[in-house]
Design a protein around this motif. Structure first.
Motif, PDB file in Angstrom:
ATOM      1  N   SER A  38       0.852  -1.192   0.000  1.00  0.00           N
ATOM      2  CA  SER A  38       0.000   0.000   0.000  1.00  0.00           C
ATOM      3  C   SER A  38       0.884   1.238   0.000  1.00  0.00           C
ATOM      4  CB  SER A  38      -0.870   0.065   1.259  1.00  0.00           C
ATOM      5  OG  SER A  38      -1.657  -1.082   1.379  1.00  0.00           O
ATOM      6  N   GLY A  39       0.444   2.277  -0.693  1.00  0.00           N
ATOM      7  CA  GLY A  39       1.212   3.520  -0.736  1.00  0.00           C
ATOM      8  C   GLY A  39       1.048   4.327   0.538  1.00  0.00           C
ATOM      9  N   ASN A  40       0.613   5.551   0.403  1.00  0.00           N
ATOM     10  CA  ASN A  40       0.560   6.432   1.563  1.00  0.00           C
ATOM     11  C   ASN A  40      -0.711   6.305   2.400  1.00  0.00           C
ATOM     12  OD1 ASN A  40       3.119   7.693   1.518  1.00  0.00           O
ATOM     13  ND2 ASN A  40       2.494   8.813  -0.323  1.00  0.00           N
ATOM     14  N   PHE A  41      -1.672   5.530   1.924  1.00  0.00           N
ATOM     15  CA  PHE A  41      -2.870   5.280   2.729  1.00  0.00           C
ATOM     16  C   PHE A  41      -3.120   3.782   2.765  1.00  0.00           C
ATOM     17  CE2 PHE A  41      -3.222   9.695   1.723  1.00  0.00           C
ATOM     18  CZ  PHE A  41      -3.798  10.251   2.864  1.00  0.00           C
ATOM     19  N   VAL A  42      -3.623   3.306   3.884  1.00  0.00           N
ATOM     20  CA  VAL A  42      -3.808   1.867   4.055  1.00  0.00           C
ATOM     21  C   VAL A  42      -5.284   1.479   3.974  1.00  0.00           C
ATOM     22  CG1 VAL A  42      -1.674   1.621   5.379  1.00  0.00           C
ATOM     23  CG2 VAL A  42      -3.842   2.072   6.576  1.00  0.00           C
ATOM     24  N   GLN A  43      -5.480   0.181   3.955  1.00  0.00           N
ATOM     25  CA  GLN A  43      -6.807  -0.337   3.628  1.00  0.00           C
ATOM     26  C   GLN A  43      -7.909   0.130   4.562  1.00  0.00           C
ATOM     27  OE1 GLN A  43      -8.055  -4.229   4.350  1.00  0.00           O
ATOM     28  NE2 GLN A  43      -9.791  -3.846   2.992  1.00  0.00           N
ATOM     29  N   ARG A  44      -7.599   0.343   5.827  1.00  0.00           N
ATOM     30  CA  ARG A  44      -8.675   0.746   6.726  1.00  0.00           C
ATOM     31  C   ARG A  44      -9.007   2.240   6.616  1.00  0.00           C
ATOM     32  NH1 ARG A  44      -8.765  -0.405  12.029  1.00  0.00           N
ATOM     33  NH2 ARG A  44      -8.648   1.633  12.969  1.00  0.00           N
ATOM     34  N   THR A 303     -13.822  11.050   0.811  1.00  0.00           N
ATOM     35  CA  THR A 303     -14.417  12.388   0.889  1.00  0.00           C
ATOM     36  C   THR A 303     -13.319  13.442   1.029  1.00  0.00           C
ATOM     37  OG1 THR A 303     -16.353  11.434   1.970  1.00  0.00           O
ATOM     38  CG2 THR A 303     -16.091  13.820   2.136  1.00  0.00           C
ATOM     39  N   VAL A 304     -12.384  13.199   1.919  1.00  0.00           N
ATOM     40  CA  VAL A 304     -11.291  14.153   2.114  1.00  0.00           C
ATOM     41  C   VAL A 304     -10.424  14.225   0.850  1.00  0.00           C
ATOM     42  CG1 VAL A 304      -9.108  14.511   3.349  1.00  0.00           C
ATOM     43  CG2 VAL A 304     -11.216  14.121   4.621  1.00  0.00           C
ATOM     44  N   LEU A 305     -10.172  13.071   0.233  1.00  0.00           N
ATOM     45  CA  LEU A 305      -9.375  13.077  -0.998  1.00  0.00           C
ATOM     46  C   LEU A 305     -10.217  13.531  -2.190  1.00  0.00           C
ATOM     47  CD1 LEU A 305      -7.328   9.727  -0.699  1.00  0.00           C
ATOM     48  CD2 LEU A 305      -6.522  12.059  -0.274  1.00  0.00           C
ATOM     49  N   ASN A 306     -11.519  13.670  -1.966  1.00  0.00           N
ATOM     50  CA  ASN A 306     -12.449  14.077  -3.027  1.00  0.00           C
ATOM     51  C   ASN A 306     -12.312  13.193  -4.266  1.00  0.00           C
ATOM     52  OD1 ASN A 306     -14.518  15.650  -4.126  1.00  0.00           O
ATOM     53  ND2 ASN A 306     -13.088  17.107  -5.040  1.00  0.00           N
ATOM     54  N   ILE A 307     -12.436  11.906  -4.044  1.00  0.00           N
ATOM     55  CA  ILE A 307     -12.377  10.950  -5.156  1.00  0.00           C
ATOM     56  C   ILE A 307     -13.802  10.559  -5.528  1.00  0.00           C
ATOM     57  CG2 ILE A 307     -11.571   8.691  -5.927  1.00  0.00           C
ATOM     58  CD1 ILE A 307      -9.204   8.949  -4.095  1.00  0.00           C
ATOM     59  N   LYS A 308     -14.160  10.887  -6.751  1.00  0.00           N
ATOM     60  CA  LYS A 308     -15.516  10.638  -7.217  1.00  0.00           C
ATOM     61  C   LYS A 308     -15.620   9.260  -7.870  1.00  0.00           C
ATOM     62  CE  LYS A 308     -16.818  14.656  -5.814  1.00  0.00           C
ATOM     63  NZ  LYS A 308     -17.087  15.930  -6.472  1.00  0.00           N
ATOM     64  N   ASP A 361      -2.800   8.837  -6.851  1.00  0.00           N
ATOM     65  CA  ASP A 361      -1.662   8.618  -5.948  1.00  0.00           C
ATOM     66  C   ASP A 361      -0.937   9.926  -5.637  1.00  0.00           C
ATOM     67  OD1 ASP A 361      -1.671   5.925  -5.243  1.00  0.00           O
ATOM     68  OD2 ASP A 361      -0.780   5.323  -7.152  1.00  0.00           O
ATOM     69  N   TYR A 362      -0.837  10.766  -6.651  1.00  0.00           N
ATOM     70  CA  TYR A 362      -0.171  12.062  -6.486  1.00  0.00           C
ATOM     71  C   TYR A 362      -0.918  12.907  -5.446  1.00  0.00           C
ATOM     72  CZ  TYR A 362       1.553  16.703  -7.890  1.00  0.00           C
ATOM     73  OH  TYR A 362       2.098  17.957  -7.913  1.00  0.00           O
ATOM     74  N   LYS A 363      -2.217  12.960  -5.598  1.00  0.00           N
ATOM     75  CA  LYS A 363      -3.052  13.702  -4.651  1.00  0.00           C
ATOM     76  C   LYS A 363      -2.948  13.097  -3.253  1.00  0.00           C
ATOM     77  CE  LYS A 363      -7.674  13.684  -5.483  1.00  0.00           C
ATOM     78  NZ  LYS A 363      -8.951  14.257  -5.994  1.00  0.00           N
ATOM     79  N   ALA A 364      -2.987  11.772  -3.194  1.00  0.00           N
ATOM     80  CA  ALA A 364      -2.895  11.093  -1.901  1.00  0.00           C
ATOM     81  C   ALA A 364      -1.575  11.445  -1.207  1.00  0.00           C
ATOM     82  CB  ALA A 364      -3.019   9.582  -2.079  1.00  0.00           C
ATOM     83  N   GLY A 365      -0.507  11.517  -1.989  1.00  0.00           N
ATOM     84  CA  GLY A 365       0.791  11.860  -1.415  1.00  0.00           C
ATOM     85  C   GLY A 365       0.810  13.263  -0.842  1.00  0.00           C
ATOM     86  N   GLN A 366       0.159  14.177  -1.546  1.00  0.00           N
ATOM     87  CA  GLN A 366       0.149  15.550  -1.038  1.00  0.00           C
ATOM     88  C   GLN A 366      -0.689  15.676   0.227  1.00  0.00           C
ATOM     89  OE1 GLN A 366      -0.684  17.537  -4.920  1.00  0.00           O
ATOM     90  NE2 GLN A 366       1.157  18.641  -4.336  1.00  0.00           N
TER      91      GLN A 366
END
Lengths: 394, 394
Positions: A38-44, A303-308, A361-366
């Motif tokens: 997993s990258g910068n965020f995990v499954q939970r 929601t926080v990452l605003n992924i539609k 992933d780029y957004k998640a990293g930021q």
């Protein structure tokens, strides 16, 4: 060269993980271990404690030979999608053996998956008062006599189903876990193996001395010196509240996995004067029986990452192999399989990629960096970063 | 009962404002002063230092008899829309006299507005290298010999244009300003009148003693004890960066007044590693000649409030009279004009209104509270709040 695959989060990397890598090589006779992490965020639905680069480096120092990223659009998902995304990447890299932990290593998970497929094709999943997982488990138990209830078993089952659905060959090797159970919240002072969740709990309590026994020295050093997200809940809750206060429920309703009017409940609770004052109490006040805690947390993260919805679907249909790190063995393996790789291999992210395939992933990293509370970030998570190279045993 | 209208921000309320209210009543022979005041955000795109209730209360204590809110969709706008929204509300309340400050109180602003209308109908505003305002001023100067360049003159001109366009009668009464110029950044220790911007600057520098001379005691007390947004820039910049990092440029492009690809520049600067580390430096790095500082700040505020073009247009077409406070005179006037009021009069906001017509003000109020840094808010800005009642001279 024979590679064995491992699917992991390493949140954080501990002695049990090192043992797992060693065992994986041993029981399969593999030359090297390929880890999908997993990258910068995990499954939970939480930020990983250390960023993906630190965790990659720790894995390379403890036996991993090649580490690739499980993109956020697969990493932060229910088990079956998490498994499908990870298996797809391993298969794309030509890996034909998968080793994973299980509470019941003697069970034939592939057989279990086939039985489940038969149940599915009979279409008996209609009881909507139960969560999908428990409905599933019950039917499976009636058919096979095996109770699918332990967390690693459930994940193992997901891997088997993913392999089955891929239509490609992959040998499954469940191995037993040493000492620590997945859900154990405590560990004794003389234990050398502890679960990741008990380590996180000890970290939150500031018990660094105790942690020293259950993680490699490099992990301990990273946990005490590198940027981390141990205190993510406060900034996360602020961003979440802000998002819920400023987007319309129509906009919130487009967020991935926002279902059955949850957006209305979220917006209502966020706007309430004297409403919940912490992330934990917020989750409790929006949770209903229908959703697991993890499912709610993931939805709040989307929601926080605003992924539609449409972005998530497009991303999953267009996955890739993002290299995070390797040693000489890993590099040699990459060279050998590169030409037949069935997904694009990405070793560096430029602005073009950051706006296209890699954008989630780029957004998640930021956002990970925002949540880690670094006031000034000198190096981003993606743009221009090279895979980590470590000599074996370094 | 004769009412005189005043359009104000009271950010914060100072001695010059008290003088203005007294003069307005005096020169028009009015029985009472009706004030239309910006709500929780002001025209230059910033949160008001004190919330709308505190500012209303201070105005009532210093001579205002009825205070109504200029909704955020008119308050945070270029001058001509700010003026149009305010004039519409005063006219809807039957007010037929408007008193305002001007650097040139002898100028006939209504005549100026008529001349401008003639220029407009000739359609000579095509030089896109100049801002709209300066193109306007130049043409007007050629025609009338008067240079429209001072800030209060420009606002006065906007009021005249708004009245002209309303097609309704309203007498305009420009009055000269005492001592302080609008843009003066300093004031002497013995001055009793200072501009709002110089007071804000002194506040930022912590010069509370100096401010004591130029504001009523009640203002001084409120500024030193009530929640305020003096330190709004840090939390505002965090929310802005978060929004710019997580919304797509397509979503950002729908924000009100986001024009000519500005969304791409904003997103790019926000994402840059080692990019601007403060709100001020952020503004500087995205500003171009074409836009005024205020215009950029307003657009960034719309971005943080996530107000889209269609929402703004719908809101402006559906304005209202939101009562913030009154004394007995104000209440009597309200009773007298209520039946003929040409906009709905709102004295209390329930959840229905908060989701419908009032939703932009409601959202603005919640973000104001976020920016004021109150960790726990016991009373919201809108839901269930009653207009403030004060006995005259209390």
């Amino acid at each position: 060269m024979k590679a064995v695959g491992i699917i992991a989060e390493y949140n954080p990397f501990h002695n049990g993980h090192a043992y797992h890598i060693a065992q994986a090589k041993k029981i399969t006779g593999a030359d090297l271990a390929v880890v999908v992490m997993s990258g910068n965020f995990v499954q939970r639905g939480e930020p990983a404690i250390l960023d993906k680069w630190e965790r990659t480096d720790l894995a390379l120092q403890a036996g991993a030979d090649l580490v690739v990223e499980l993109p956020v659009f697969y990493a932060v998902q229910p088990g079956h999608l998490f498994a499908a995304g990870a298996v797809e990447i391993l298969q794309a890299l030509g890996v034909q053996d998968l080793v994973f932990g299980s509470e019941h290593p003697d069970v034939d998970f592939m057989d279990l998956a086939k039985q489940a497929q038969a149940i599915e094709s009979e279409g008996q999943f209609t009881d909507r008062t139960q969560t999908f997982a428990s409905a599933y488990a019950q039917q499976l138990e009636e058919k096979t006599g095996f109770t699918l209830e332990d967390p690693n078993d459930i994940l193992a089952f997901s891997y088997a189903k993913a392999v089955l659905q891929s239509g490609k060959e992959m040998a499954l090797h469940p191995i037993g876990r040493l000492q620590a159970g997945y859900h154990d919240q405590t560990f004794a002072d003389d234990q050398e193996i502890a679960s990741a969740s008990s380590i996180r709990l000890a970290l939150h309590k500031g018990k660094f001395d105790k942690i020293k026994n259950v993680v490699p020295e490099a992990t301990w050093s990273a946990l005490t010196t590198k940027p981390n997200t141990l205190d993510f809940e406060k900034p996360f809750f602020e961003l979440l509240r802000y998002r819920l206060l400023t987007d319309t429920v129509g906009q919130l309703g487009q967020v991935y996995q926002m279902a059955e009017g949850l957006e209305h409940r979220l917006a209502g609770v966020a706007a309430a004067v004297e409403g919940p004052q912490s992330y934990q109490s917020f989750i409790k006040s929006v949770k209903t029986k229908r959703y697991t805690f993890a499912r709610i947390q993931r939805t709040l993260l989307y929601t926080v990452l605003n992924i539609k919805v449409d972005q998530m679907q497009a991303a999953m249909a267009d996955s890739y192999i993002r290299l995070l790190g390797f040693n000489d063995l890993g590099q040699a393996y990459l060279s050998a399989v590169k030409r037949q790789a069935r997904l694009p291999i990405i070793s560096r992210v430029d602005t073009g990629l950051a706006k296209a395939n890699l954008r989630l992933d780029y957004k998640a990293g930021q956002i990970w960096q925002l949540l880690s509370g670094q006031s000034q970030v000198k190096v981003g998570q993606d743009l221009g970063r090279k895979p980590i190279y470590r000599q074996e045993g370094e």
